[in-house]
Scaffold this motif. Structure first.
Motif, PDB file in Angstrom:
ATOM      1  N   ARG A  69     -13.644 -55.852 122.954  1.00 34.40           N
ATOM      2  CA  ARG A  69     -12.345 -56.037 122.286  1.00 34.40           C
ATOM      3  C   ARG A  69     -12.468 -56.438 120.810  1.00 34.40           C
ATOM      4  O   ARG A  69     -11.547 -56.234 120.033  1.00 34.40           O
ATOM      5  CB  ARG A  69     -11.508 -57.075 123.040  1.00 34.40           C
ATOM      6  CG  ARG A  69     -11.079 -56.589 124.412  1.00 34.40           C
ATOM      7  CD  ARG A  69      -9.596 -56.258 124.435  1.00 34.40           C
ATOM      8  NE  ARG A  69      -9.257 -55.444 125.571  1.00 34.40           N
ATOM      9  CZ  ARG A  69      -8.847 -55.901 126.741  1.00 34.40           C
ATOM     10  NH1 ARG A  69      -8.723 -57.201 126.929  1.00 34.40           N
ATOM     11  NH2 ARG A  69      -8.556 -55.067 127.713  1.00 34.40           N
ATOM     12  N   TYR A  70     -13.617 -56.978 120.423  1.00 36.11           N
ATOM     13  CA  TYR A  70     -13.802 -57.383 119.017  1.00 36.11           C
ATOM     14  C   TYR A  70     -13.726 -56.176 118.074  1.00 36.11           C
ATOM     15  O   TYR A  70     -13.494 -56.327 116.870  1.00 36.11           O
ATOM     16  CB  TYR A  70     -15.129 -58.120 118.821  1.00 36.11           C
ATOM     17  CG  TYR A  70     -16.357 -57.231 118.873  1.00 36.11           C
ATOM     18  CD1 TYR A  70     -16.926 -56.738 117.705  1.00 36.11           C
ATOM     19  CD2 TYR A  70     -16.933 -56.875 120.090  1.00 36.11           C
ATOM     20  CE1 TYR A  70     -18.041 -55.911 117.752  1.00 36.11           C
ATOM     21  CE2 TYR A  70     -18.045 -56.057 120.145  1.00 36.11           C
ATOM     22  CZ  TYR A  70     -18.590 -55.578 118.982  1.00 36.11           C
ATOM     23  OH  TYR A  70     -19.690 -54.752 119.032  1.00 36.11           O
ATOM     24  N   ARG A 115      -8.206 -49.357 120.716  1.00 37.55           N
ATOM     25  CA  ARG A 115      -8.204 -50.172 121.925  1.00 37.55           C
ATOM     26  C   ARG A 115      -9.549 -50.073 122.626  1.00 37.55           C
ATOM     27  O   ARG A 115     -10.135 -48.999 122.691  1.00 37.55           O
ATOM     28  CB  ARG A 115      -7.110 -49.697 122.872  1.00 37.55           C
ATOM     29  CG  ARG A 115      -7.015 -50.530 124.128  1.00 37.55           C
ATOM     30  CD  ARG A 115      -5.846 -50.149 124.991  1.00 37.55           C
ATOM     31  NE  ARG A 115      -5.850 -50.995 126.183  1.00 37.55           N
ATOM     32  CZ  ARG A 115      -5.363 -50.635 127.346  1.00 37.55           C
ATOM     33  NH1 ARG A 115      -4.805 -49.460 127.482  1.00 37.55           N
ATOM     34  NH2 ARG A 115      -5.413 -51.450 128.367  1.00 37.55           N
ATOM     35  N   ALA A 116     -10.011 -51.208 123.132  1.00 38.51           N
ATOM     36  CA  ALA A 116     -11.208 -51.250 123.963  1.00 38.51           C
ATOM     37  C   ALA A 116     -10.775 -51.666 125.360  1.00 38.51           C
ATOM     38  O   ALA A 116     -10.002 -52.607 125.522  1.00 38.51           O
ATOM     39  CB  ALA A 116     -12.216 -52.244 123.399  1.00 38.51           C
ATOM     40  N   TYR A 117     -11.255 -50.963 126.355  1.00 31.95           N
ATOM     41  CA  TYR A 117     -10.837 -51.244 127.723  1.00 31.95           C
ATOM     42  C   TYR A 117     -11.677 -52.330 128.383  1.00 31.95           C
ATOM     43  O   TYR A 117     -11.243 -52.931 129.359  1.00 31.95           O
ATOM     44  CB  TYR A 117     -10.853 -49.960 128.553  1.00 31.95           C
ATOM     45  CG  TYR A 117      -9.758 -49.008 128.132  1.00 31.95           C
ATOM     46  CD1 TYR A 117      -8.485 -49.103 128.679  1.00 31.95           C
ATOM     47  CD2 TYR A 117      -9.983 -48.042 127.155  1.00 31.95           C
ATOM     48  CE1 TYR A 117      -7.470 -48.260 128.278  1.00 31.95           C
ATOM     49  CE2 TYR A 117      -8.976 -47.193 126.753  1.00 31.95           C
ATOM     50  CZ  TYR A 117      -7.722 -47.302 127.314  1.00 31.95           C
ATOM     51  OH  TYR A 117      -6.711 -46.465 126.907  1.00 31.95           O
ATOM     52  N   HIS A 154     -12.874 -46.112 125.070  1.00 27.73           N
ATOM     53  CA  HIS A 154     -12.111 -46.689 123.969  1.00 27.73           C
ATOM     54  C   HIS A 154     -11.013 -45.708 123.563  1.00 27.73           C
ATOM     55  O   HIS A 154     -11.185 -44.497 123.696  1.00 27.73           O
ATOM     56  CB  HIS A 154     -12.999 -46.919 122.731  1.00 27.73           C
ATOM     57  CG  HIS A 154     -14.070 -47.925 122.925  1.00 27.73           C
ATOM     58  ND1 HIS A 154     -15.245 -47.655 123.587  1.00 27.73           N
ATOM     59  CD2 HIS A 154     -14.152 -49.213 122.533  1.00 27.73           C
ATOM     60  CE1 HIS A 154     -16.008 -48.734 123.584  1.00 27.73           C
ATOM     61  NE2 HIS A 154     -15.374 -49.700 122.952  1.00 27.73           N
ATOM     62  N   GLU A 162     -13.449 -56.034 128.173  1.00 25.84           N
ATOM     63  CA  GLU A 162     -13.251 -57.307 127.470  1.00 25.84           C
ATOM     64  C   GLU A 162     -14.331 -57.557 126.414  1.00 25.84           C
ATOM     65  O   GLU A 162     -14.034 -58.003 125.304  1.00 25.84           O
ATOM     66  CB  GLU A 162     -13.223 -58.454 128.486  1.00 25.84           C
ATOM     67  CG  GLU A 162     -12.885 -59.806 127.897  1.00 25.84           C
ATOM     68  CD  GLU A 162     -11.463 -59.900 127.362  1.00 25.84           C
ATOM     69  OE1 GLU A 162     -11.285 -60.551 126.311  1.00 25.84           O
ATOM     70  OE2 GLU A 162     -10.551 -59.326 127.969  1.00 25.84           O
ATOM     71  N   GLU A 220     -11.463 -53.749 118.195  1.00 27.64           N
ATOM     72  CA  GLU A 220     -10.093 -53.270 118.015  1.00 27.64           C
ATOM     73  C   GLU A 220      -9.609 -53.502 116.586  1.00 27.64           C
ATOM     74  O   GLU A 220      -9.764 -54.587 116.036  1.00 27.64           O
ATOM     75  CB  GLU A 220      -9.160 -53.938 119.023  1.00 27.64           C
ATOM     76  CG  GLU A 220      -9.430 -53.495 120.444  1.00 27.64           C
ATOM     77  CD  GLU A 220      -8.522 -54.135 121.483  1.00 27.64           C
ATOM     78  OE1 GLU A 220      -8.499 -53.616 122.602  1.00 27.64           O
ATOM     79  OE2 GLU A 220      -7.850 -55.147 121.166  1.00 27.64           O
TER      80      GLU A 220
END
Length: 106
Positions: free
Chosen positions: A88-89, A81-83, A61, A85, A91
């Motif tokens: 991603r919640y 940022r989360a790499y 992250h 998928e 972020e």
């Protein structure tokens, strides 16, 4: 006589600066550097440090440490940022370490 009660807030454990609202908790099932941590949708009266990539328990992250605006104590971090998928919640959300915040108005 009724007593007016304000929102339940969490404060910095060192200076009692209000930093987040109980109503903004998304999850209490997170792990911080020093134990249990909470994920919040919003924060207040904090400063955000520089972004850096960190390998966390859930993957890579981009995060930035968050500091109390008054006393500069590190309280947790912000997910920039989360790499992966599935992560991603997170972020734009904030981690506050339970040991660094205290309850106010409860």
């Amino acid at each position: 006589m009724a007593e007016l009660v304000g929102p339940r807030v969490y404060s910095c454990c060192h200076c009692r600066n209000h930093v987040c609202l109980h109503d903004d908790i998304i999850s209490k099932a997170f792990q911080g550097r020093n134990g249990r941590a909470f994920l919040f949708s919003h924060a207040m009266n904090i400063s955000v440090g520089p972004k850096e990539d960190r390998q966390l328990m859930t993957g890579l992250h981009t995060v930035a440490d968050i500091y109390c605006r008054d006393c500069r104590e590190v309280l947790g971090w912000k997910y920039e940022r989360a790499y992966e998928e599935s992560q991603r919640y997170k972020e734009g959300k904030f981690i506050f370490e339970k040991a660094k915040i205290v309850k106010e108005n409860w």
